[in-house]
Design an enzyme around this catalytic site. Structure first.
Site, PDB file in Angstrom:
ATOM      1  CG  ASP A  50       0.343   0.289   2.669  1.00  0.00           C
ATOM      2  OD1 ASP A  50       0.396  -1.278   3.097  1.00  0.00           O
ATOM      3  OD2 ASP A  50      -0.390   0.741   2.900  1.00  0.00           O
ATOM      4  CG  ASN A  51       3.288   2.227   2.780  1.00  0.00           C
ATOM      5  OD1 ASN A  51       2.130   2.771   2.496  1.00  0.00           O
ATOM      6  ND2 ASN A  51       3.609   2.274   3.410  1.00  0.00           N
TER       7      ASN A  51
END
Length: 495
Positions: free
Chosen positions: A262-263
């Site tokens: 998610d990063n």
């Protein structure tokens, strides 16, 4: 900051409502505009007069929407530290819309504005929706540092502070950093719909991302291109950008710290600056994140983690009928792409004209010398360009120079294959080996000054980080190794 001066769009908000939640922000109380990055301001077509306006402060502190914008928080999912974490999302970030500006080449570009620390959202889980001044300054400076180094990144427009209390290990004050990027779509944005088995939304996101950000590189589905063709080319480009980004990180000693899916930006940007760090004393297995007790995201692991994350990303498209074996074949290109990009950077950093057989051994030897002595990453490369005139700077970084001297014999022999002269080599090396990076202790000095209301350290840092390859008279402090207290600093996921 007048609406008539802005061209605002809301392309992400045009997606189906399932992609986000529209909501109001929870603005800061009695906010203060602490700093504005003039370079990013100019990219947005704004002036310092705009930045000084009450409306600008009201928007950037989360107390007003962007004129013509639609405020929302996006949903996504992801793998965190290698474990599926399920639904995540913008737990303390709000997308305000996009402003039409220009890129570094002067071409028209829509820049999404996202506020981080602007209050709770449906995706906050147990969080309070806030960000503290400490981490906000670090992200503000880090994005400027990466931009100055020429590494793809989200950027930061401004920093707003408040006396609102935020409870972490101690009570800290609140802040908001305004982040700027063409898009904040992540690997985890695709994983979310794959996990939900929602192929309609997965396809919608695919079409949106390709049409808005990859139109010149990826064909649309038509009579000549099947959906599989489109998917494979899209995955190809994301692989290429990610491999290049990993080579960029490795070449400057940057440790992201939280390389969760998610990063990871699908645009190949450095995104979500949490417990990041530029290495001081080089350790090949350096871990910048105190929370990462297993060393999953160590410096030397970053390229392989990039590939692991790409596997999670590419696998999403199996749900749209993509052939798993063909996707695997695309992913197998990653190693070669990364190595080529890495070698290209190392050739330049070592002042070699071209890559030759045997250079892997030369570079591995250099890493061993640095690792064994914990020599300063940034200054070791920088001072290497000076050895024809003065080896003293380089030698001063090593407690025991025996191994260094042996390596320098091999290095000088290799330089005999160069066509360029020593002066040209030194000049070219200084163009790719920065003198300044955002060391943890420098960021800490900026934080401590800002907590006392003094933004002069942040301002000075922003100046040298804007052009980190050129020596700035009077700024020698920012090119020094950390003091003893600076070597003991720890960063974690707490922000």
């Amino acid at each position: 900051m007048k609406q008539s001066n802005l061209t605002v769009s809301n392309e992400f908000a045009a997606l189906s409502p399932a992609f986000y939640t529209r909501l109001k922000m929870q603005g800061l109380t009695d906010p203060t505009l602490l700093h504005v990055n003039p370079d990013v301001l100019a990219q947005l077509g704004l002036t310092m007069d705009d930045a000084r306006s009450p409306q600008f402060l009201s928007i950037m502190s989360g107390n007003a929407d962007l004129p013509g914008g639609i405020t929302l928080s996006a949903v996504y999912s992801g793998h965190q530290f290698g474990v599926w974490a399920g639904q995540l999302g913008d737990g303390r970030a709000h997308l305000l819309g996009a402003i039409r500006g220009t890129d570094v080449d002067g071409k028209p570009t829509d820049w999404e504005i996202q506020l981080k620390g602007s209050g709770k959202t449906p995706y906050s889980r147990m969080g309070d929706g806030r960000a503290v001044l400490r981490s906000s300054i670090r992200e503000y400076l880090a994005s400027a540092a990466m931009t100055g180094l020429g590494i793809p990144t989200t950027q930061a427009l401004c920093l707003v502070g408040s006396d609102d209390p935020v409870y972490r290990e101690t009570v800290e004050t609140a802040a908001i950093v305004a982040r700027v990027a063409p898009s904040f779509v992540r690997f985890g944005s695709f994983e979310h719909w794959y996990a939900a088995k929602d192929t309609t939304r997965l396809r919608e996101l695919l079409d949106y991302v390709i049409s808005h950000f990859f139109a010149q590189e990826v064909p649309r589905q038509d009579s000549e291109h099947t959906l599989n063709d489109v998917i494979e080319r899209f995955v190809d480009v994301v692989i290429e950008r990610t491999a290049t980004l990993m080579a960029d990180w490795q070449s400057v000693g940057f440790n992201h710290g939280v390389m969760n899916t998610d990063n990871m930006s699908v645009l190949g940007l450095t995104i979500d600056y949490g417990p990041f760090g530029f290495m001081d004393g080089f350790q090949i297995n350096h871990v910048c994140n105190h929370t990462d007790t297993q060393g999953r995201y160590a410096w030397n692991a970053q390229p392989s983690v990039g590939l692991w994350n790409l596997y999670r990303f590419a696998n999403c498209f199996v749900a749209l009928g993509a052939d798993p074996e063909r996707l695997k074949g695309r992913l197998e290109r990653y190693e070669g792409l990364f190595i080529a990009a890495y070698r290209q950077r190392m050739v330049a950093k070592l002042g070699l004209d071209v890559w030759k057989e045997g250079d892997d051994e030369l570079i591995d030897g250099w890493w061993r010398v640095l690792h064994e002595q914990s020599a300063d990453f940034t200054l070791s490369f920088r001072y290497l360009s000076q050895i024809d005139d003065d080896e003293g700077g380089l030698r001063s970084l090593f407690a025991d120079t025996t191994a260094l001297e042996q390596w320098l014999v091999t290095y000088r022999t290799r330089l005999q294959d160069n066509d360029s002269d020593a002066q040209t080599r030194a000049r070219l090396m200084d163009q790719v080996n920065p003198l300044y990076v955002l060391r943890n202790y420098l960021a800490q000095e900026a934080i401590e000054a800002a907590e006392k209301g003094d933004m002069s350290v942040t301002d000075a840092l922003l100046q040298v980080l804007h052009d980190p390859y050129t020596a700035h008279p009077g700024m020698e402090h920012y090119a020094q190794q950390p003091p003893a207290w600076g070597r003991e600093l720890e960063v974690s996921c707490s922000s």
